[in-house]
Enzyme design. Structure first.
Site, short mmCIF file in Angstrom:
data_model
loop_
_atom_site.label_atom_id
_atom_site.label_comp_id
_atom_site.label_asym_id
_atom_site.label_seq_id
_atom_site.Cartn_x
_atom_site.Cartn_y
_atom_site.Cartn_z
CD GLU A 202 -22.80 17.65 -12.95
OE1 GLU A 202 -23.38 17.48 -14.04
OE2 GLU A 202 -21.59 17.82 -12.84
CG HIS B 183 -20.91 14.06 -15.86
ND1 HIS B 183 -19.80 13.42 -16.37
CD2 HIS B 183 -21.98 13.39 -16.31
CE1 HIS B 183 -20.22 12.40 -17.12
NE2 HIS B 183 -21.52 12.35 -17.10
CB CYS C 26 -18.77 8.43 -18.40
SG CYS C 26 -19.43 7.66 -19.89
CG PHE D 282 -23.38 4.11 -18.58
CD1 PHE D 282 -24.02 5.29 -18.26
CD2 PHE D 282 -23.66 3.52 -19.81
CE1 PHE D 282 -24.94 5.87 -19.13
CE2 PHE D 282 -24.58 4.09 -20.69
CZ PHE D 282 -25.21 5.27 -20.35
CE LYS E 76 -19.30 14.92 -20.10
NZ LYS E 76 -18.99 15.44 -18.75
CG HIS F 119 -20.21 12.29 -22.54
ND1 HIS F 119 -18.97 11.93 -22.02
CD2 HIS F 119 -21.13 11.72 -21.71
CE1 HIS F 119 -19.15 11.18 -20.95
NE2 HIS F 119 -20.44 11.04 -20.74
#
Lengths: 421, 424, 87
Positions: free
Chosen positions: A318, A307, A167, A403, A339, A344
């Site tokens: 975050e 993010h 990602c 990930f 997002k 996402h």
């Protein structure tokens, strides 16, 4: 890093194909999440996604291109064409000086799954029947074909590659492209990312780890980054492409420069493939390095494009990372997650976020975090809830987590300051 | 790569997983012995498949990978985890003793966790979504091996993954060099692949580039008159790359230097512009500050189809002249390993320098190209500089120059010179 | 109805097959009260184990099941509760 200038933008996003439509959606705070229509989602835990209303034939792709390319490649090519037209760079640089750096987390999964179902006859056999293999199956197996398709459109004959860091692919691919420009390996790099993961296997794999939101009754409000009620991300799809040029090359041809990429850094948490420690140490380190490369203090950051996936863990992680890296300035700057509106889209989202960051600089407007109604005491920064905000935006920090433990930070800057003029 | 201030990247550790041997020295001994790893596929029933051969790794025991990791990763990552650990051990490094931010891992992958992914798709489509396991989300995607290696060895520096089919295996070595320039002290790089499950082989077959021959000794014959396609194989290699100064200071054995790299891309199909492999070679030589005459051996891409072999031979002839440089390939022995092969070729080139011998191309007896192919038996030589080539499906070209290590200026006649002479 | 009772041995079999065994860990019946984490199973592993249990015994697992099964014994107890409720 000597800087790379952004001279063109192209976007295929949920809720809007094209940069203009995309920016309208983001600044209106509209959400493009809905119940999945690409396939029948009954039986899945999370049945929502931010889907693109994307018909490749309407965007100039030929029947053979459509047959050959996975949806992800189709989106990448359409976004690349828009970006190239926008920049006016085609014909302005020799092909050997043009490169491509394209990101994707899961590549051509839609095609691979569709064809798997055929060759296995609905999963009936382990030893599938190669006689039913579609002629362009190999094109889907290797996601680098997506970068190749973009290279063909861009007439690129310099360094061409695909960056696939889950990602953070969309940030890392543009960062890599900026380095190719800075290293002098290309004058122009067509950089960006694409992913089209809305297919049963990908939806099922996020179901299995309960990473996606189960709020199926209210898809439009399901993606709730930084909200106390957040319960997972909503899958998306799309592509964004940025034309990067050396500032000298852009200046020589009198190109309009939207922004420059001044800093890029990646760190890994070496902790867990999906889990994040709440302290955000490695992301903070990536932010610190990217700002140092840009030669900017934390206090220069006007906007953090987060993010903000909307999982419990991510948004806490975050927020901690931003505070750790920016110090007290974390409370003075503004932070938002698009997002909340476009979902996402895995590897693509980083480039979509960079496109939004560039547009924020260009228009001096910060896109909001939609669906943020109930603040989470653990997420106590200014997340620009619900409504876009007009303010001078000269420096944007865009961050991502992926990930595999990847943590990436990119620093963009308004062009006037970047060229040093 | 020769920019001032850029550290010299030396290789201090290597490992290999191949169909002709698992482990660096086993692989190398078997390669020189002329072994061929192409054999009937044994992991599934190939009845009805036009391609029934491949270079399957049969000697790899997945128990060499920690039990908790075996279940959550694909076979490709098993190879990567094992090879990564071996390469670090070969370099004499214990990553736990180093600061995490100084450690990086950069791998290439061309098709991810094929067998694992097929298994989960079968569950999904034959039973339902509930059959898809928690590990699909981390096993199948292209970044799985880098992520797992980063976690396993506490590597918190800049980590990455490139995908460019074969070419990615060289591009990732260049990324390792960039990571050193960014401040990393140790970079684990390379690639492994495992493309021999039914669905992924079906994708290969669809490309019509894969050999359908039944005789393992006649199935993958790059540059031969009888060339009729390639055979995919499993495996690859991992390397440990460090700045030369650091390696010297800690007294590590230096196997060679990553001296230069370039990547180019071919014009779109149907274009009248020339292919770009030649330019990748020329730019890589430039980057390494080398002339064609400096190159002692070329590890070719060796696609195994007539047009691709001819195109590669033409590019080499244009740069080196007719039969101007010895050319070899490991692929006739190991199969074509996508990103794994170029990484393995870098390892092989450094072993060739260490031992003063060029491995030969197995099974090829009637070359259809005008190249100085190393055929029949290994050729004694004193290679100091090697060129490794890789082409990726759809037009990717990559070229990497590796050199024998520079003698230590403070200790002339140190290890590497000793090794070179002892091998004569 | 005995066949519908879920035992620690059933669980261990699933753990071994689907989540693997960590280095230095022995999966025997003495592990019942050791936490999954201490046995080397992270949250993903527990999700995987839980999904396979659900498949084996035919119960659906609530979203918070993971937090309600910190140890193998707790998991067995929880599954049997679910089974009883499902009857």
């Amino acid at each position: 890093m000597s800087r790379a200038a952004v001279t063109g933008l192209g976007v295929v996003a949920p809720g809007g194909i094209g940069v203009k439509e995309y920016w309208e959606l983001l600044t209106a705070g509209r959400t493009a999440t809905r119940t999945i229509t690409h396939f029948d989602p009954n039986g899945f835990r999370s049945r929502m996604a931010a889907e693109c209303d994307f018909e490749p034939a309407h965007h100039g792709l030929s029947p053979q291109q459509i047959r050959r390319m996975d949806r992800c490649a189709q989106m990448a090519v359409v976004a690349a064409r828009e970006a190239l037209t926008d920049s006016g760079v085609l014909g302005e640089a020799p092909p050997e000086r043009i490169g491509v750096s394209l990101g994707s987390a899961v590549g051509c999964t839609v095609s691979l799954e569709r064809e798997y179902v055929v060759v296995s006859d609905g999963g009936a056999r382990w030893e599938v029947d190669p006689g039913y293999g579609a002629p362009h199956l190999y094109h889907s197996l290797v996601p680098s074909s997506v970068a190749a398709e973009v290279a063909w459109v861009a007439e690129a004959e310099g360094p061409v590659t695909m960056v696939s860091t889950g990602c953070t692919s969309g940030l890392d691919a543009v960062g890599h492209g900026a380095r190719l420009v800075a290293d002098g390996q290309a004058d122009v790099v067509v950089a960006g990312a694409a992913d089209a993961p809305i297919s049963p296997i990908t939806v099922a794999c996020f179901d299995a780890i309960k990473a996606t939101s189960p709020s199926n009754d209210d898809p439009q409000h399901a993606s709730r980054p930084f909200d106390l009620e957040r319960n997972g991300f909503v899958l998306g799809e799309g592509a964004a492409v940025l034309v990067l040029e050396s500032p000298e090359h852009a200046a020589r041809r009198g190109a309009r420069v939207y922004a420059t990429i001044d800093g890029f850094a990646n760190r890994c948490n070496a902790f867990h493939m999906t889990g994040l420690k709440p302290d955000g140490v490695e992301m903070a380190e990536a932010i610190r390095l990217a700002l140092a490369e840009a030669g900017l203090p934390a206090s220069a950051v006007d906007y953090v494009n987060a993010h903000g996936s909307g999982t419990k863990q991510n948004d806490r992680h975050e927020t901690a990372a931003i505070k750790r890296a920016l110090g007290p300035h974390a409370y003075d700057t503004c932070v938002s997650s698009i997002k909340s509106m476009v979902g996402h889209s895995l590897g693509a989202i980083g480039s979509l976020e960079l496109a939004a960051s560039v547009l924020a600089i260009h228009h001096d407007v910060v896109p909001p975090t939609a669906n943020l109604h109930t603040p989470d005491p653990e997420c106590d920064l200014d997340y620009v809830p619900l409504t876009a905000r007009e303010k001078p935006v000269d420096v944007v920090l865009s961050v991502g987590s992926g990930f595999g433990g990847f943590q990436t930070a990119v620093v963009l800057r308004a062009p006037g300051e970047a060229t040093g003029e | 790569m020769s920019e001032p201030g850029t550290p010299i990247a030396v290789v201090t550790g290597m490992s290999a997983v191949t169909a002709i041997g698992v482990g660096l020295e086993t692989y190398w001994a078997n390669l020189l012995d002329g072994a061929c790893g192409i054999r009937p596929l044994s992991r599934f029933d190939t009845t009805g498949y036009p391609t029934r051969l491949g270079a399957e790794v049969v000697d790899f025991d997945s128990r060499a990978v920690p039990g908790r990791l075996v279940v959550q990763t694909d076979r490709w990552t098993h190879f990567g985890l094992w090879a990564g650990e071996q390469a670090l051990a070969h370099a004499g490094l214990d990553p736990a003793q180093l600061p995490g931010y100084a450690l990086s891992v950069h791998t290439a992958s061309s098709s991810g966790g094929n067998e694992f992914g097929q298994h989960e798709m079968q569950g999904l489509w034959s039973v339902g979504p509930q059959r898809v396991g928690a590990y699909q989300s981390i096993a199948w995607f292209y970044a799985a091996t880098t992520g797992q290696l980063s976690i396993r060895h506490g590597m918190k520096g800049w980590c990455g993954v490139l995908v460019a089919e074969q070419a990615g295996g060289l591009d990732t070595c260049a990324q390792a060099q960039r990571a050193l320039a960014q401040g990393s002290a140790v970079v684990l790089t390379g690639a492994t692949e495992a493309p021999l499950a039914p669905a992924v082989l079906t994708c290969h077959i669809a490309s019509r580039l894969v050999s359908t021959a039944d005789d393992p000794q006649r199935a993958y014959l790059p540059f031969d008159e009888a060339a009729n396609g390639f055979l995919p194989g499993e495996g690859g290699a991992m390397l440990v790359v460090e700045p030369a100064d650091r390696a010297r200071t800690r007294g590590a054995h230096r196997y060679g230097v990553i001296a230069g790299h370039a990547a180019t891309f071919d014009p779109r199909p149907g274009s009248d512009r020339p292919p770009r492999l030649r330019h990748a070679v020329e730019q890589a030589l430039d980057d390494a500050d080398a002339r064609p005459g400096d190159i002692d051996v070329v590890f070719a891409d060796a696609h195994g189809s007539r047009p691709a072999d001819q195109a590669e031979a033409r590019a080499l002839t244009e740069v080196f002249g007719r039969c101007g440089v010895p050319v070899t390939t490991t692929k006739a022995a190991t199969g074509r390993l996508a990103a794994g092969s170029p990484a393995l070729d870098v390892v092989t080139a450094l072993l060739a320098m260490r031992d003063g011998v060029l491995p030969h191309v197995v099974n090829v007896h009637r070359p259809a190209v005008d190249l100085d192919l190393v055929l029949g038996a290994p050729r004694p030589a004193r290679p100091r500089t090697a060129l490794v080539l890789a082409r990726g499906y759809a037009g990717f070209n990559s070229a990497l120059v590796v050199r024998a290590p520079e003698p230590d200026p403070r200790h002339p006649g140190s290890t590497e010179q000793g090794t070179a002479s002892s091998a004569q | 109805m005995l066949a519908e009772k879920f035992t620690l041995s059933d669980l261990i079999e699933i753990m071994r097959a689907r989540a693997g065994v960590a280095e230095g860990v022995r999966l025997d019946t003495a592990i019942g009260d050791t936490s999954f984490l201490e046995l080397g199973y992270d949250s993903l592993a527990v999700l995987e184990i839980q999904a396979r249990i659900a498949e084996r015994v035919g119960v659906s697992m609530p979203d918070d099941a993971v937090s309600r099964m910190p140890t193998p014994n707790a998991a067995v107890e929880f599954v049997n509760q679910q089974l009883a409720q499902g009857r």
